[in-house]
Design a protein around this motif. Sequence first.
Motif, PDB file in Angstrom:
ATOM      1  N   GLU A 127       6.000  13.488  -1.912  1.00  5.80           N
ATOM      2  CA  GLU A 127       4.984  12.592  -2.459  1.00  5.80           C
ATOM      3  C   GLU A 127       4.474  11.618  -1.403  1.00  5.80           C
ATOM      4  O   GLU A 127       3.399  11.061  -1.556  1.00  5.80           O
ATOM      5  CB  GLU A 127       5.558  11.836  -3.657  1.00  5.80           C
ATOM      6  CG  GLU A 127       5.813  12.742  -4.847  1.00  5.80           C
ATOM      7  CD  GLU A 127       6.386  12.000  -6.033  1.00  5.80           C
ATOM      8  OE1 GLU A 127       6.242  10.763  -6.115  1.00  5.80           O
ATOM      9  OE2 GLU A 127       6.970  12.672  -6.896  1.00  5.80           O
ATOM     10  N   GLN A 129      -3.033   9.142   5.718  1.00  8.76           N
ATOM     11  CA  GLN A 129      -3.608  10.337   6.330  1.00  8.76           C
ATOM     12  C   GLN A 129      -2.609  10.908   7.324  1.00  8.76           C
ATOM     13  O   GLN A 129      -1.937  10.165   8.029  1.00  8.76           O
ATOM     14  CB  GLN A 129      -4.897   9.962   7.039  1.00  8.76           C
ATOM     15  CG  GLN A 129      -5.611  11.133   7.658  1.00  8.76           C
ATOM     16  CD  GLN A 129      -6.927  10.730   8.292  1.00  8.76           C
ATOM     17  OE1 GLN A 129      -7.442   9.658   8.076  1.00  8.76           O
ATOM     18  NE2 GLN A 129      -7.461  11.629   9.098  1.00  8.76           N
ATOM     19  N   SER A 143       0.813  11.705   0.190  1.00 11.77           N
ATOM     20  CA  SER A 143      -0.399  11.129  -0.390  1.00 11.77           C
ATOM     21  C   SER A 143      -0.614   9.680   0.011  1.00 11.77           C
ATOM     22  O   SER A 143      -1.641   9.106  -0.290  1.00 11.77           O
ATOM     23  CB  SER A 143      -0.341  11.243  -1.915  1.00 11.77           C
ATOM     24  OG  SER A 143       0.738  10.479  -2.404  1.00 11.77           O
ATOM     25  N   GLU A 183      -0.724   0.607   4.670  1.00 13.13           N
ATOM     26  CA  GLU A 183      -0.295   2.006   4.671  1.00 13.13           C
ATOM     27  C   GLU A 183       0.989   2.169   5.482  1.00 13.13           C
ATOM     28  O   GLU A 183       1.894   2.893   5.085  1.00 13.13           O
ATOM     29  CB  GLU A 183      -1.385   2.913   5.258  1.00 13.13           C
ATOM     30  CG  GLU A 183      -2.539   3.178   4.342  1.00 13.13           C
ATOM     31  CD  GLU A 183      -3.561   4.129   4.945  1.00 13.13           C
ATOM     32  OE1 GLU A 183      -3.277   4.772   5.980  1.00 13.13           O
ATOM     33  OE2 GLU A 183      -4.658   4.238   4.362  1.00 13.13           O
TER      34      GLU A 183
END
Length: 189
Positions: free
Chosen positions: A142, A148, A145, A93
């Motif tokens: 975007e 978190q 998404s 992430e």
Amino acid sequence: MKLFLGLILLTSIVSCSNESNLLESVSKSTSEDWIKKGVKLENPYSVKNMKLALQNLKNKNASSKSNVEAIDDNFEIEPTHLYVKFEPKSEEEEAVLKHDSSVVLFDYPLDYIFTEQVLDARPKLESSEVPNYYTAIPIDSEIASVAQYETLEELYIPEEDPYFGSNLTPTQKISDKKEKLLDQLLDEA
């Protein structure tokens, strides 16, 4: 005797489990306790501050003794960005966040002032921990998404508002009246 040994074993397991949960929650809370050593600032780009600045300009304009440009009645301040704290849960992430060149990430809050000593004394993360990141993202981004995040504040960045020409081509120019209002709004905020 078997029952006694079973209770001791069960107590040990529960105790160890609770201890690791406790250590994890203590680690997460203390990893950002250093932030409290900084000085929290008012964000001039917060929607609340920008609306207050606009109202102040309107009030000055109404007094007619000021040099404030007349303000278009249709002009309103609406959020253009969000000030967020990304909380990536994995290195994957984090890599996706860092890969987006339109987002500038900071590993400290942007609405605080820190001395070099405070920044240098931040607790070191464990090798398995991923830092939190702070940034401003467009409302319709975007990237939101991907990981978190927590919204810390709604922002109005006038330079990104089409009213002030963010949608103009390089050869087009914002009107002098709007440019003056932009400068006055930024100064007032």
